[in-house]
Design a protein around this motif. Structure first.
Motif, short mmCIF file in Angstrom:
data_model
loop_
_atom_site.label_atom_id
_atom_site.label_comp_id
_atom_site.label_asym_id
_atom_site.label_seq_id
_atom_site.Cartn_x
_atom_site.Cartn_y
_atom_site.Cartn_z
N ASN A 5 29.50 43.58 43.17
CA ASN A 5 30.18 43.61 44.47
C ASN A 5 29.78 44.83 45.28
N GLY A 54 33.16 46.06 34.11
CA GLY A 54 32.72 46.69 35.35
C GLY A 54 31.44 46.11 35.93
N ALA A 97 31.76 45.32 49.54
CA ALA A 97 32.35 44.77 48.32
C ALA A 97 33.67 44.06 48.63
N ALA A 109 34.57 40.12 48.18
CA ALA A 109 35.62 39.75 47.23
C ALA A 109 36.79 39.04 47.90
N SER A 136 30.77 43.04 37.12
CA SER A 136 30.98 42.31 38.38
C SER A 136 31.33 43.26 39.52
N GLU A 137 32.02 44.37 39.21
CA GLU A 137 32.34 45.35 40.25
C GLU A 137 31.07 45.99 40.80
#
Length: 545
Positions: free
Chosen positions: A509, A503, A183, A187, A505-506
């Protein structure tokens, strides 16, 4: 102590350089969708081999290139593992000699490649159809086998006895570290992938040191020391793909009875549309008419001579998307003529793909509304040719998938598999499903109802340019929830519906490390997409050619 420090530094450097090199290559090529894989180059077994095989299964186009690539990866992996184990070897344990380590790691690399390959192939299937349960089914066996396989490089009878609690703990930490580092690498801004991957590689080096020590210096006697536990575990994990999907269906909110909301109730007076509900892959219908005469179930078998939807079985849903579009065109036309109303399409999973493809290829002027439930976002990221082909990208992966699904179907008896027409439709029309599925369409109101699991079904990046309603659920489970039913009615009545979930998009990732690398659209001649923008590089969808 100084000598030990030098070995430790050398271990960290050796573990850091390969991920950094992969990060540099991915950054230089702009291949953002694969950034999350870089830290796994030096991961502890079996995740390093899982990394290698996913690249190989996607990037070969003949049996020769597959064989050469496989041989090269085995030599590379055996050499790298030998170096990592040698530098991680604890001083308290007698040194077995470099020759012993080389021979052992070469043989075991072959063994672990065979053990891991079915699950790497399942990750290819997950990237084709973008289904979370396939991704879970490819990862869970590795997660379960990791404590057993991590002893293989250093212990003689590694297949006997249960792994220690220390090995289980380091194995769990290994998975967490790879998830988080994947992740972070994804990012990271362009140009920073390599440094972040290098740091992740150094953490891998520390995990190698701890894992080798735990394997060679267990704190407690090995339990079941005479039992060949590892081979039994390898056999048992083949049950994982058989049970994962049925178990997920037991989770509240995933019942297929959610479609009853559409078919077994009258439409409110505020809904001016006639509605066709297209259910998903593996669904069935007895052909019963809907309660409301302005609502109709789409039939994957078509209509009877009186224009009524025919009953259909799960196997009828395996038909090609092109064939389903032809059936839908007829059913839309007849419903519109019978009711005199504009038509709204409500599609779930495969039904959402059929409806959206229909609107893109052969739209009807009466269809001006589409609600998609659990659409297969960014499907078609990998490819394998038809069974009769002698070449093509993913050739060996296709045959491994046919073998794996053949074994699984001997238990499940569904008849579903990698060669069914629906899957081939996705494979052959990947540019649209990767770049156009979640795009707005002039004159058509579109909303996508997305369960949480959609976040882990596709690589990070832009995934939708139509309004989305997101909430915690599994694939196919949203329509059974009252709040979603209410929002669907509001949408059919003409109200805007949109609720992105914090959350999301988290989660995208976090899953970046475990996807197979996508095949660039321009690389596969079957797709004829040399000038089609590729989200794997641009991180954006709906870009004009």
């Amino acid at each position: 102590m100084g000598r030990l420090d030098k070995r430790f530094v050398a271990l960290l450097v050796l573990a850091a350089v390969p991920p950094a090199v992969e990060g540099v290559i991915l950054d230089a090529s702009g291949f953002r969708a694969a950034d999350g894989l870089a830290p796994q180059v030096t991961a502890v077994w079996p995740y390093d081999t899982y990394h290698d095989l996913r690249w190989l299964f996607v990037y070969h186009d003949s049996w020769l290139t597959f064989a050469v690539g496989l041989a090269g990866l085995i030599v590379f992996r055996a050499s790298l593992t030998t170096g990592l184990v040698a530098l991680a070897w604890p001083r308290q344990v007698p040194w077995p000699g470099l020759g012993w380590l080389v021979r052992r790691n070469l043989v075991l690399t072959v063994v672990i490649t065979v053990v891991v390959s079915p699950w790497a192939a399942l990750s290819i299937a997950a990237s084709v159809v973008a289904l979370s349960w396939l991704l879970f089914a490819s990862l869970l066996p590795l997660f379960l086998l990791a404590p057993f396989l991590q002893r293989a490089a250093v212990r003689g009878a590694w297949w006997r006895g249960l792994p220690s609690i220390e090995l289980v703990g380091w194995s769990l930490l290994n998975f967490v570290v790879l998830t988080m580092s994947g992740a972070l690498v994804w990012a990271a801004p362009t140009g920073w992938s390599a440094p972040v991957a290098a740091v992740a590689g150094m953490i891998n080096g520390l995990l190698w040191q701890r894992t080798v020590r735990a394997a060679l210096l267990p704190r407690r006697p090995v339990k079941w020391a005479r039992v060949p536990v590892a081979p039994l575990a390898v056999l048992l994990v083949f049950a994982v793909p058989v049970v994962v999907q049925p178990v997920l269906q037991l989770v509240p909110g995933t019942s297929p009875k959610g479609r009853a909301m559409v078919l077994d109730r009258s439409l409110p007076a505020g809904v001016r549309h006639a509605v066709i509900f297209l259910d998903g892959h593996g669904s069935t219908s007895g052909g019963q008419p809907a309660v409301d005469p302005n609502v109709q179930q789409f039939s994957y078998r078509g209509l009877d001579p009186q224009g009524r939807p025919l009953p259909y079985s799960a196997r009828d849903t395996y038909r090609s998307i092109e064939s389903s579009m032809g059936l839908l065109a007829t059913q839309v036309d007849l419903l519109h003529r019978r009711t005199g109303r504009p038509v709204a399409l409500v599609g779930q999973s495969e039904g959402a793909l059929v409806a959206r493809t229909y609107l893109a290829v052969r739209p009807h002027p009466a269809v001006d509304t589409l609600a998609m439930f659990s659409p297969l976002i960014n499907a078609g990221r990998s490819y394998y040719p038809p069974a009769g082909a002698s070449s093509g990208w993913g050739l060996a992966a296709g045959w491994e998938l046919r073998f794996v699904f053949g074994v699984l179907d001997s238990f499940a008896h569904t008849g579903s598999g990698p060669e069914e027409p629906f899957i081939r439709s996705v494979l052959d029309n990947a540019p649209f499903y990767r770049n156009g599925l979640m795009c707005p369409m002039p004159g058509v109101r579109i909303v996508a109802f997305l369960p949480t699991t959609t976040a882990i079904e596709a690589p990070p990046g832009q995934y939708s340019r139509v309004p989305v309603f997101q909430m915690p659920a599994l694939h196919g489970g949203l329509l059974a929830t009252p709040v979603v039913q209410t929002r669907l009615v509001h949408f059919l009545e003409g109200e805007p519906v949109s609720r992105p979930q914090r959350g999301y998009s988290e989660l995208q990732n976090a899953a970046a490390a475990w996807h197979a690398p996508p095949l660039p659209l321009s690389l596969n001649p079957v797709w004829r997409a040399k000038h089609v923008p590729d989200p794997a590089f641009s991180e954006e969808i709906c870009q004009p050619s």
